[in-house]
Design a protein around this motif. Structure first.
Motif, PDB file in Angstrom:
ATOM      1  N   PHE A   1      11.856   5.109   4.599  1.00 39.85           N
ATOM      2  CA  PHE A   1      12.150   5.487   3.214  1.00 39.85           C
ATOM      3  C   PHE A   1      10.868   5.899   2.483  1.00 39.85           C
ATOM      4  O   PHE A   1      10.853   6.916   1.772  1.00 39.85           O
ATOM      5  CB  PHE A   1      12.809   4.325   2.464  1.00 39.85           C
ATOM      6  N   TYR A   2       9.815   5.115   2.658  1.00 36.54           N
ATOM      7  CA  TYR A   2       8.551   5.441   1.978  1.00 36.54           C
ATOM      8  C   TYR A   2       7.944   6.722   2.539  1.00 36.54           C
ATOM      9  O   TYR A   2       7.418   7.552   1.787  1.00 36.54           O
ATOM     10  CB  TYR A   2       7.569   4.279   2.103  1.00 36.54           C
ATOM     11  N   GLU A   3       8.003   6.876   3.838  1.00 31.16           N
ATOM     12  CA  GLU A   3       7.441   8.084   4.463  1.00 31.16           C
ATOM     13  C   GLU A   3       8.155   9.339   3.971  1.00 31.16           C
ATOM     14  O   GLU A   3       7.525  10.338   3.641  1.00 31.16           O
ATOM     15  CB  GLU A   3       7.552   7.951   5.990  1.00 31.16           C
ATOM     16  N   ARG A   4       9.474   9.286   3.889  1.00 32.53           N
ATOM     17  CA  ARG A   4      10.247  10.437   3.410  1.00 32.53           C
ATOM     18  C   ARG A   4      10.007  10.680   1.926  1.00 32.53           C
ATOM     19  O   ARG A   4       9.980  11.832   1.482  1.00 32.53           O
ATOM     20  CB  ARG A   4      11.743  10.200   3.666  1.00 32.53           C
ATOM     21  N   TYR A   5       9.843   9.627   1.160  1.00 32.28           N
ATOM     22  CA  TYR A   5       9.533   9.767  -0.265  1.00 32.28           C
ATOM     23  C   TYR A   5       8.253  10.580  -0.450  1.00 32.28           C
ATOM     24  O   TYR A   5       8.198  11.508  -1.258  1.00 32.28           O
ATOM     25  CB  TYR A   5       9.387   8.384  -0.896  1.00 32.28           C
ATOM     26  N   GLY A   6       7.236  10.238   0.332  1.00 31.78           N
ATOM     27  CA  GLY A   6       5.989  10.994   0.261  1.00 31.78           C
ATOM     28  C   GLY A   6       6.169  12.450   0.638  1.00 31.78           C
ATOM     29  O   GLY A   6       5.613  13.351  -0.002  1.00 31.78           O
TER      30      GLY A   6
ATOM     31  N   GLU B   1      -2.198   9.466   4.522  1.00 32.25           N
ATOM     32  CA  GLU B   1      -2.388   8.012   4.521  1.00 32.25           C
ATOM     33  C   GLU B   1      -1.058   7.296   4.703  1.00 32.25           C
ATOM     34  O   GLU B   1      -0.952   6.306   5.441  1.00 32.25           O
ATOM     35  CB  GLU B   1      -3.054   7.574   3.213  1.00 32.25           C
ATOM     36  N   MET B   2      -0.036   7.804   4.011  1.00 34.14           N
ATOM     37  CA  MET B   2       1.299   7.219   4.138  1.00 34.14           C
ATOM     38  C   MET B   2       1.793   7.329   5.587  1.00 34.14           C
ATOM     39  O   MET B   2       2.329   6.367   6.153  1.00 34.14           O
ATOM     40  CB  MET B   2       2.268   7.961   3.210  1.00 34.14           C
ATOM     41  N   ASP B   3       1.612   8.488   6.183  1.00 28.72           N
ATOM     42  CA  ASP B   3       2.049   8.700   7.564  1.00 28.72           C
ATOM     43  C   ASP B   3       1.317   7.761   8.527  1.00 28.72           C
ATOM     44  O   ASP B   3       1.919   7.245   9.481  1.00 28.72           O
ATOM     45  CB  ASP B   3       1.813  10.156   7.985  1.00 28.72           C
TER      46      ASP B   3
ATOM     47  N   GLU C   1       0.835  -1.213   0.000  1.00 29.52           N
ATOM     48  CA  GLU C   1       0.000   0.000   0.000  1.00 29.52           C
ATOM     49  C   GLU C   1       0.866   1.258   0.000  1.00 29.52           C
ATOM     50  O   GLU C   1       0.563   2.218  -0.705  1.00 29.52           O
ATOM     51  CB  GLU C   1      -0.918  -0.009   1.222  1.00 29.52           C
ATOM     52  N   MET C   2       1.942   1.252   0.776  1.00 31.51           N
ATOM     53  CA  MET C   2       2.826   2.408   0.783  1.00 31.51           C
ATOM     54  C   MET C   2       3.465   2.628  -0.588  1.00 31.51           C
ATOM     55  O   MET C   2       3.657   3.771  -1.030  1.00 31.51           O
ATOM     56  CB  MET C   2       3.908   2.240   1.853  1.00 31.51           C
ATOM     57  N   GLY C   3       3.788   1.530  -1.262  1.00 25.21           N
ATOM     58  CA  GLY C   3       4.342   1.648  -2.609  1.00 25.21           C
ATOM     59  C   GLY C   3       3.363   2.294  -3.571  1.00 25.21           C
ATOM     60  O   GLY C   3       3.737   3.162  -4.365  1.00 25.21           O
ATOM     61  N   LYS C   4       2.104   1.869  -3.493  1.00 32.75           N
ATOM     62  CA  LYS C   4       1.076   2.466  -4.356  1.00 32.75           C
ATOM     63  C   LYS C   4       0.900   3.953  -4.057  1.00 32.75           C
ATOM     64  O   LYS C   4       0.772   4.786  -4.968  1.00 32.75           O
ATOM     65  CB  LYS C   4      -0.256   1.740  -4.163  1.00 32.75           C
ATOM     66  N   LEU C   5       0.881   4.290  -2.775  1.00 29.01           N
ATOM     67  CA  LEU C   5       0.741   5.694  -2.387  1.00 29.01           C
ATOM     68  C   LEU C   5       1.926   6.522  -2.869  1.00 29.01           C
ATOM     69  O   LEU C   5       1.763   7.651  -3.346  1.00 29.01           O
ATOM     70  CB  LEU C   5       0.600   5.809  -0.869  1.00 29.01           C
ATOM     71  N   ALA C   6       3.120   5.968  -2.737  1.00 30.08           N
ATOM     72  CA  ALA C   6       4.321   6.694  -3.154  1.00 30.08           C
ATOM     73  C   ALA C   6       4.276   7.005  -4.645  1.00 30.08           C
ATOM     74  O   ALA C   6       4.544   8.143  -5.069  1.00 30.08           O
ATOM     75  CB  ALA C   6       5.563   5.873  -2.815  1.00 30.08           C
ATOM     76  N   VAL C   7       3.941   6.013  -5.437  1.00 25.33           N
ATOM     77  CA  VAL C   7       3.873   6.219  -6.887  1.00 25.33           C
ATOM     78  C   VAL C   7       2.771   7.218  -7.229  1.00 25.33           C
ATOM     79  O   VAL C   7       2.943   8.088  -8.090  1.00 25.33           O
ATOM     80  CB  VAL C   7       3.658   4.875  -7.615  1.00 25.33           C
ATOM     81  N   ARG C   8       1.630   7.097  -6.548  1.00 24.00           N
ATOM     82  CA  ARG C   8       0.532   8.049  -6.789  1.00 24.00           C
ATOM     83  C   ARG C   8       0.945   9.475  -6.475  1.00 24.00           C
ATOM     84  O   ARG C   8       0.662  10.399  -7.240  1.00 24.00           O
ATOM     85  CB  ARG C   8      -0.679   7.656  -5.943  1.00 24.00           C
ATOM     86  N   LEU C   9       1.630   9.656  -5.364  1.00 22.53           N
ATOM     87  CA  LEU C   9       2.094  10.993  -4.991  1.00 22.53           C
ATOM     88  C   LEU C   9       3.053  11.552  -6.041  1.00 22.53           C
ATOM     89  O   LEU C   9       2.962  12.727  -6.420  1.00 22.53           O
ATOM     90  CB  LEU C   9       2.788  10.932  -3.625  1.00 22.53           C
TER      91      LEU C   9
END
Length: 220
Positions: A189-194, A156-158, A123-131
């Protein structure tokens, strides 16, 4: 001269948007490599990271040339300054995808993540790409409302990132310290990406309005 200058500004925006798309693709591939223990895909992300670094260098070189040769003011100046800051954030997004891919390579052929936390990272991967894709669109459109909408996906990512800590700290966690460390680092890593994707969008709000979101001049 002014017409040629504005053509260069549009080229700069196009290059930033392309860089944003590269960062999105990198994280999409990195996430797949992580979840599917796909070593060739991880290697591709790792080797392609130099392309993102080179894209940042080109954007910055173009921006500094515009500053030096045209002495822009008002919106034009904001556009150039925003591009310099956005390129930095986009390179960082690429680096974060690189970290994910390196984790997948380091643990291969074993999976990095315990099965119980893998869905959170999907889910975090999907959110990251969407962002990243939304930020790419905002660079093209400079749509203020669309830029601000990135905050919702980032929230959502947070939320997922915070929930991971409860999973790791639960007394039923049976996967050991190494898995807990990997899960914690990857979640970060995912949180910072967002966060960086939101920063890119906020720079476009600055271009359009002259103000950074969240900035209040009354506080000075």
């Amino acid at each position: 001269m002014r017409e040629a200058y504005h053509v260069e500004l549009e080229r700069l925006a196009d290059n930033l948007a392309e860089m944003c798309g590269m960062a999105a693709t990198a994280m999409e591939r990195a996430t797949t490599s992580l979840l599917e223990t796909n070593l060739p895909l991880a290697e591709q992300v790792i080797s392609d990271d130099q392309k993102i670094d080179d894209a940042r260098a080109r954007c910055e070189e173009q921006a500094y040339a515009l500053l030096a040769l045209q002495a822009p003011v008002a919106t034009d100046l904001r556009t150039v300054l925003a591009a310099i800051h956005a390129a930095e954030s986009l390179e960082r997004m690429g680096d974060l995808a690189l970290h994910v891919a390196r984790a997948a390579r380091r643990r291969h052929p074993e999976p990095v993540l315990p099965a119980e936390v893998a869905p959170y990272f999907a889910e975090m991967g999907k959110l990251a790409v969407r962002l990243a894709r939304q930020a790419e669109d905002v660079i093209h459109t400079r749509d203020v409302e669309a830029a601000r909408s990135l905050d919702i996906a980032d929230d959502e990512m947070d939320d997922i990132h915070r929930h991971l800590f409860t999973v790791i700290m639960d007394k039923n966690w049976q996967h050991g310290v190494a898995a807990a460390v990997d899960t914690t680092l990857l979640g970060r890593f995912y949180e910072r990406y967002g966060d960086h994707a939101v920063s890119v969008a906020n720079r476009m709000v600055f271009v359009a309005t002259g103000k950074m979101p969240g900035y209040n001049s009354d506080e000075l």
